[in-house]
Design an enzyme around this catalytic site. Structure first.
Site, PDB file in Angstrom:
ATOM      1  N   GLY A  58     -13.248  -2.089  -7.599  1.00  9.01           N
ATOM      2  CA  GLY A  58     -14.609  -1.592  -7.392  1.00  9.01           C
ATOM      3  C   GLY A  58     -14.782  -0.686  -6.189  1.00  9.01           C
ATOM      4  O   GLY A  58     -15.909  -0.508  -5.720  1.00  9.01           O
ATOM      5  N   GLY A  59     -13.683  -0.122  -5.663  1.00  6.42           N
ATOM      6  CA  GLY A  59     -13.803   0.854  -4.580  1.00  6.42           C
ATOM      7  C   GLY A  59     -14.504   0.257  -3.375  1.00  6.42           C
ATOM      8  O   GLY A  59     -14.264  -0.886  -2.983  1.00  6.42           O
TER       9      GLY A  59
ATOM     10  N   ARG B   3       0.847  -1.186   0.000  1.00  5.56           N
ATOM     11  CA  ARG B   3       0.000   0.000   0.000  1.00  5.56           C
ATOM     12  C   ARG B   3       0.890   1.247   0.000  1.00  5.56           C
ATOM     13  O   ARG B   3       1.947   1.277   0.658  1.00  5.56           O
ATOM     14  CB  ARG B   3      -0.867  -0.038   1.257  1.00  5.56           C
ATOM     15  CG  ARG B   3      -1.897   1.060   1.387  1.00  5.56           C
ATOM     16  CD  ARG B   3      -3.014   0.901   0.420  1.00  5.56           C
ATOM     17  NE  ARG B   3      -4.194   1.664   0.799  1.00  5.56           N
ATOM     18  CZ  ARG B   3      -5.130   2.002  -0.080  1.00  5.56           C
ATOM     19  NH1 ARG B   3      -5.035   1.663  -1.366  1.00  5.56           N
ATOM     20  NH2 ARG B   3      -6.200   2.669   0.320  1.00  5.56           N
TER      21      ARG B   3
ATOM     22  N   THR C 119      -8.560   0.563  -9.909  1.00  6.38           N
ATOM     23  CA  THR C 119      -8.003  -0.642  -9.339  1.00  6.38           C
ATOM     24  C   THR C 119      -8.098  -1.785 -10.340  1.00  6.38           C
ATOM     25  O   THR C 119      -8.827  -1.707 -11.317  1.00  6.38           O
ATOM     26  CB  THR C 119      -8.763  -0.997  -8.034  1.00  6.38           C
ATOM     27  OG1 THR C 119      -8.700   0.107  -7.149  1.00  6.38           O
ATOM     28  CG2 THR C 119      -8.265  -2.216  -7.326  1.00  6.38           C
TER      29      THR C 119
ATOM     30  N   GLU D 106      -4.200   8.042  -4.081  1.00  6.98           N
ATOM     31  CA  GLU D 106      -4.599   7.190  -2.961  1.00  6.98           C
ATOM     32  C   GLU D 106      -4.745   7.978  -1.656  1.00  6.98           C
ATOM     33  O   GLU D 106      -5.351   7.490  -0.698  1.00  6.98           O
ATOM     34  CB  GLU D 106      -3.545   6.091  -2.790  1.00  6.98           C
ATOM     35  CG  GLU D 106      -4.097   4.732  -2.483  1.00  6.98           C
ATOM     36  CD  GLU D 106      -4.719   4.013  -3.678  1.00  6.98           C
ATOM     37  OE1 GLU D 106      -5.922   3.734  -3.607  1.00  6.98           O
ATOM     38  OE2 GLU D 106      -4.018   3.735  -4.667  1.00  6.98           O
TER      39      GLU D 106
ATOM     40  N   ASN E  30      -6.065   4.199  -7.363  1.00  4.77           N
ATOM     41  CA  ASN E  30      -7.289   4.812  -6.859  1.00  4.77           C
ATOM     42  C   ASN E  30      -8.234   5.174  -7.994  1.00  4.77           C
ATOM     43  O   ASN E  30      -8.673   4.289  -8.703  1.00  4.77           O
ATOM     44  CB  ASN E  30      -7.012   5.983  -5.926  1.00  4.77           C
ATOM     45  CG  ASN E  30      -8.212   6.254  -5.022  1.00  4.77           C
ATOM     46  OD1 ASN E  30      -8.963   5.339  -4.728  1.00  4.77           O
ATOM     47  ND2 ASN E  30      -8.418   7.482  -4.600  1.00  4.77           N
TER      48      ASN E  30
ATOM     49  N   SER F 276      -8.094   0.761   3.035  1.00  2.25           N
ATOM     50  CA  SER F 276      -8.437   0.261   1.702  1.00  2.25           C
ATOM     51  C   SER F 276      -9.605  -0.704   1.787  1.00  2.25           C
ATOM     52  O   SER F 276      -9.896  -1.256   2.853  1.00  2.25           O
ATOM     53  CB  SER F 276      -7.217  -0.458   1.126  1.00  2.25           C
ATOM     54  OG  SER F 276      -7.536  -1.097  -0.084  1.00  2.25           O
TER      55      SER F 276
ATOM     56  N   ASP G 147      -7.986   8.051   0.036  1.00  2.00           N
ATOM     57  CA  ASP G 147      -8.487   6.938   0.858  1.00  2.00           C
ATOM     58  C   ASP G 147      -8.304   7.223   2.351  1.00  2.00           C
ATOM     59  O   ASP G 147      -8.799   6.477   3.197  1.00  2.00           O
ATOM     60  CB  ASP G 147      -7.797   5.625   0.469  1.00  2.00           C
ATOM     61  CG  ASP G 147      -8.416   5.011  -0.788  1.00  2.00           C
ATOM     62  OD1 ASP G 147      -9.395   5.575  -1.301  1.00  2.00           O
ATOM     63  OD2 ASP G 147      -7.918   3.983  -1.253  1.00  2.00           O
TER      64      ASP G 147
HETATM   65  N1  GLY Z   1      -8.211   2.710  -3.676  1.00  2.00           N
HETATM   66  C1  GLY Z   1      -9.033   1.581  -3.593  1.00  2.00           C
HETATM   67  C2  GLY Z   1      -8.918   0.856  -2.318  1.00  2.00           C
HETATM   68  O1  GLY Z   1      -7.855   0.875  -1.748  1.00  2.00           O
HETATM   69  O2  GLY Z   1      -9.855   0.247  -1.865  1.00  2.00           O
END
Ligand code: GLY
Length: 563
Positions: A459-460, A95, A368, A407, A388, A439, A410
């Site tokens: 898919g966020g 990450r 993603t 990112e 992201n 995340s 997030d």
């Molecule tokens: N940026 C997407 C996630 O980390 O869930």
């Protein structure tokens, strides 16, 4: 996958040693979000690489052919299964991290308002990339082939170019205005400042050069030398806060995945800084304690929605980077906690989210990508990677081909607000130097003595509910094609609505849920892009499937080197 209802954790853990003992499949299965990346993984396996080399090839190639989804400028998570050696499962956390000069009010203006534009677009939105370090780590620690060999298909793809698809145009369409503002992004990924037509070739010679620098010098090829210098120069000149010390400090972290027993299987999934594994543990273990309900029925859907509501609420209030904040992970993943969530579900009424207590706010996002693969020895990888939003921060560093992630969104830039995905979030996910943003990416495996399932999706905020639904299909013994294609629904606590893929509910189900007090709304036509592979150990059969909503490909092949 078949089995009874909830299975006591201690019993499954006793079984876990025998779960993984099986003859090698002797074949390889790969599913990725793009045919060029699927081919790259097969090519590396055919050349004698293992699943971890193939993961390097797939990840690097996806970063080339899906510039909207992942890349060297981003990060992600790799869940590894090692056949026949301990630790059997390893989670590589690549990450991105907040730069050392970041702080909790980074995006606030003089009036204290969060400026969404700089939180999403341009260099200030970018966290320190983790994917380059992960590729090197995977190759050096787990692979059989030199990094340069595994990066070769990505270099070739960057030079030869890839063809624009409808998906490229769709995702580019969301970010067109931001892409038009950055001359290098527009030069590489737009044509005459608009979206390129389907079939147009996108070549990235500068990215090929950056990959070559990594092939020659490993992590120093990205985080130092001419590439690293160029990244820092441009980021700093354009308002960003990256420094060489951030690059030097960046480390991938090997973590223990979240593991819990379910039926006769073990679920192995993403730990913090992903919320995924904790949320799956709450919903799956919680539902196992509720009265059995037929899959797809009103009662079953209501149970899942109510449990989703509760785990997303926990996510908002309690989850963040556990290296920085206290998170009661053992409690949140325990069967007892899941049971307590389930006990609070009223079978006859939707619980308004407001009744669960409002969180103070938080954040997270997407685009993603995901891939799943198994090699001929039974090593496996589930990897979800991200920059992201589509095309990340819509900012490309000239001379490197590196698109920056955004990112940082997030994190909870505004603990009282929501992020681009409408997710609420709190203090635990506030920005701090070196911290990893929370995340939803949820690479997951399910294993029993007889089966192994490997799955995940972009898919966020909806990643977790998609992986949940795919997992339930797998546990019900459905074929892998069904895991990736089944209609989807989602609840994330706030907004207090069931979001459904168009057509996911028929009128009867829709009306029955509304009668229970749910509000159902459309989340559009298609979402997600699940990639899954399956190993049936009983008859030593592999299978693979790529989500029909995307442009990916999946296939099983006999490994050339094994013949
Ligand atoms: N940026 C997407 C996630 O980390 O869930």
């Amino acid at each position: 996958m078949t089995g009874s209802r909830f299975f006591p954790a201690f019993l499954a853990l006793l079984l876990s040693a025998s779960l993984h003992a099986a003859p090698a499949p002797g074949q390889q299965a790969v599913a990725t979000a793009h045919p060029v990346a699927t081919e790259a993984a097969h090519q590396i396996l055919d050349a004698g690489g293992n699943a971890f080399d193939a993961a390097v090839a797939a990840a690097a190639t996806l970063g080339v052919v899906e510039p909207y989804g992942s890349g060297l400028g981003g990060g992600g998570f790799f869940l590894l299964r090692q056949a026949g050696i301990q630790p059997d499962y390893v989670f590589i956390d690549a990450r991105e991290t907040a730069p050392g000069r970041a702080h909790r009010d980074l995006y606030r203006d003089a009036d204290g308002q969060v400026q969404r534009d700089i939180a999403l677009n341009g260099p200030l939105a970018a966290a320190i990339p983790g994917l380059p370090a992960a590729l090197v780590h995977l190759a050096e620690r787990y692979g059989r082939l030199p990094l340069a060999t595994s990066l070769a298909p990505a270099i070739e793809a960057a030079e030869a170019g890839f063809e624009v698809t409808e998906r490229y145009r769709l995702l580019g369409g969301f970010r067109l205005a931001a892409m038009q503002r950055d001359p290098e992004t527009a030069r590489l990924f737009l044509r005459e400042n608009g979206l390129p037509e389907v079939g147009e070739l996108i070549r990235q010679p500068e990215l090929a050069q950056t990959l070559r620098a990594m092939a020659a010098a490993g992590r120093q090829g990205f985080y130092a030398g001419p590439v690293g210098q160029r990244l820092l120069e441009v980021v700093q000149a354009e308002g960003g806060i990256w420094e060489q010390a951030d690059f030097d400090a960046y480390k991938v972290i090997e973590r223990q995945p979240v593991r819990f027993a379910l039926q006769s299987h073990e679920v192995i999934s993403a730990p913090l800084p992903s919320a995924g594994g904790i949320a799956l543990a709450g919903v799956l273990q919680g539902q196992a304690t509720l009265p059995p309900a037929e899959r797809g029925s009103v009662a079953w859907t209501h149970q899942l929605v109510e449990l989703m509501r509760r785990v997303y609420r926990d996510r908002a209030v309690m989850l963040g980077d556990a290296d920085f904040v206290e998170v009661p992970v053992a409690r949140l993943t325990s069967p007892e906690y899941a049971r307590s969530l389930a006990e609070s579900v009223d079978p006859d009424r939707a619980t308004p989210s407001a009744e669960l207590g409002l969180p103070t706010g938080f954040s997270e996002g997407d685009n993603t990508t995901h891939f799943s693969l198994i090699d001929a020895d039974g090593n496996a990888v589930a990897a979800t990677l991200s920059i992201n939003l589509p095309f990340g921060a819509a900012f490309t560093i000239p001379g490197t081909g590196v698109i920056l992630n955004n990112e940082m969104d997030d994190f909870a830039a505004d603990p009282d607000g929501r992020n681009e995905y409408g997710l609420a979030g709190g203090e635990v996910n506030a920005i701090a130097p070196g911290k990893r943003p929370l995340s939803s990416m949820t690479p997951t495996m399910l294993e029993s003595a007889e089966e192994l399932a490997v799955l995940g999706t972009p898919g966020g905020s909806r990643i977790i509910s998609m992986v949940l639904l795919g997992t339930l299909e797998a546990l019900a013994g459905e074929p892998v094609e069904k895991w990736v294609s089944r209609p989807r629904f989602h609840h994330q606590y706030l907004p207090d609505r069931i979001q459904i893929e168009e057509g996911a509910f028929d009128a009867q189900l829709h009306d029955a849920l509304e009668a229970l007090g749910h509000r159902v709304e459309s989340a559009g036509r298609d979402y997600g892009d699940m990639q899954a592979v399956y190993w049936n150990k009983r008859d030593n059969r592999l299978d693979a499937a790529s989500d029909p909503r995307g442009v990916g490909s999946a296939g099983v092949r006999r490994q050339l080197m094994a013949d």
